[in-house]
Scaffold this active site. Structure first.
Site, PDB file in Angstrom:
ATOM      1  N   GLU A  11     -11.349   3.207   4.704  1.00 18.71           N
ATOM      2  CA  GLU A  11     -10.629   2.229   3.743  1.00 18.71           C
ATOM      3  C   GLU A  11     -11.101   0.915   3.762  1.00 18.71           C
ATOM      4  O   GLU A  11     -11.757   0.181   2.806  1.00 18.71           O
ATOM      5  CB  GLU A  11      -9.128   2.146   4.002  1.00 18.71           C
ATOM      6  CG  GLU A  11      -8.438   3.765   3.708  1.00 18.71           C
ATOM      7  CD  GLU A  11      -7.251   3.493   4.377  1.00 18.71           C
ATOM      8  OE1 GLU A  11      -6.312   4.397   4.289  1.00 18.71           O
ATOM      9  OE2 GLU A  11      -6.618   2.917   5.328  1.00 18.71           O
ATOM     10  N   ASP A 190      -3.034  13.671  -0.012  1.00 15.37           N
ATOM     11  CA  ASP A 190      -2.423  15.094   0.582  1.00 15.37           C
ATOM     12  C   ASP A 190      -1.078  15.039   0.487  1.00 15.37           C
ATOM     13  O   ASP A 190      -0.307  14.225  -0.344  1.00 15.37           O
ATOM     14  CB  ASP A 190      -2.571  15.008   2.102  1.00 15.37           C
ATOM     15  CG  ASP A 190      -1.927  14.089   2.760  1.00 15.37           C
ATOM     16  OD1 ASP A 190      -0.613  14.245   2.910  1.00 15.37           O
ATOM     17  OD2 ASP A 190      -2.552  12.996   3.111  1.00 15.37           O
TER      18      ASP A 190
END
Length: 220
Positions: A11, A190
């Site tokens: 990230e 997810d």
């Protein structure tokens, strides 16, 4: 100066690349400077996030901050790579209920820590301009990677949360105590149930790329 925080190397690396933040600064965690920006790789978990945010706010006094990263969806309406603009976040693993507190309520008397509404509006506008699907919602933060569908459903019902992760509420709590404007944005990787760890790995790179695009749109 605008500060960006992210927990994972993927990230933070995508955000650094998008912003051209290549100057490594001395700090107890990876911290980089670019033109008008700082990018901090906080590490995973609430303590790591809180420490990094407090260090940056104390030492560099940025005018505003964004905490960007990935999350597991609690709301079945969220799809992989959707952006969740967190209006507020709660620490789902804080439990002072024996003392009459609500689930997730801290000793400060605050349960939900808010994103700065102006910064969240900017993030929403940037996502729209980039064509990235986004929606507003609530984030639940805890020091455990959630891969249990029944527990995910419980957290959604208990806190009205749309996604779960491991840093956001702690970062917003520090910003709240410092009276510093910060917004929390998460990209879904997810469904916070069985197989979540595999989905997390599968979508982490693309989610990070999109967060980098968002960071760039927020400052340039």
């Amino acid at each position: 100066m605008t500060a960006f925080f992210a927990a994972e190397p993927e990230e933070a690396g995508a955000i650094r690349e998008a912003l051209g933040a290549g100057v490594l600064l001395e700090a107890p965690f990876p911290l980089y400077r670019g033109e008008g920006v700082l990018v901090a790789e906080t590490g995973v978990g609430k303590v790591a996030a809180a420490m990094a945010v407090a260090h940056v706010l104390t030492r560099f006094a940025p005018k505003e901050s964004f905490f960007l990263g990935v999350a597991g969806a609690l709301d079945p309406g969220l799809r992989a790579l959707d952006l969740l603009l967190a209006e507020r976040a709660v620490q789902w693993d804080v439990d002072l209920t024996p003392f009459g507190r609500a689930p997730g309520e801290t000793a400060l008397g605050v349960r939900f820590f808010p994103s700065d509404p102006h910064l969240l509006g900017r993030a929403e506008g940037a996502a729209l301009a980039l064509g990235l699907p986004s929606r507003r919602g609530v984030v639940a933060t805890g020091d455990r990677f959630l891969a249990d569908r029944k527990e995910a459903e419980r957290l959604r019902a208990l806190h009205g949360a749309h996604a779960v992760e491991m840093e956001g509420a702690a970062a917003l709590m520090v910003a709240y105590r410092f009276r510093h404007p910060m917004a929390l944005v998460r990209a879904v990787t997810d469904g916070a149930g069985e197989g979540a760890e595999g989905d997390f790995q599968a979508f982490l790179r693309e989610a990070s790329r999109r967060l980098g695009l968002l960071a760039r749109a927020l400052v340039y």
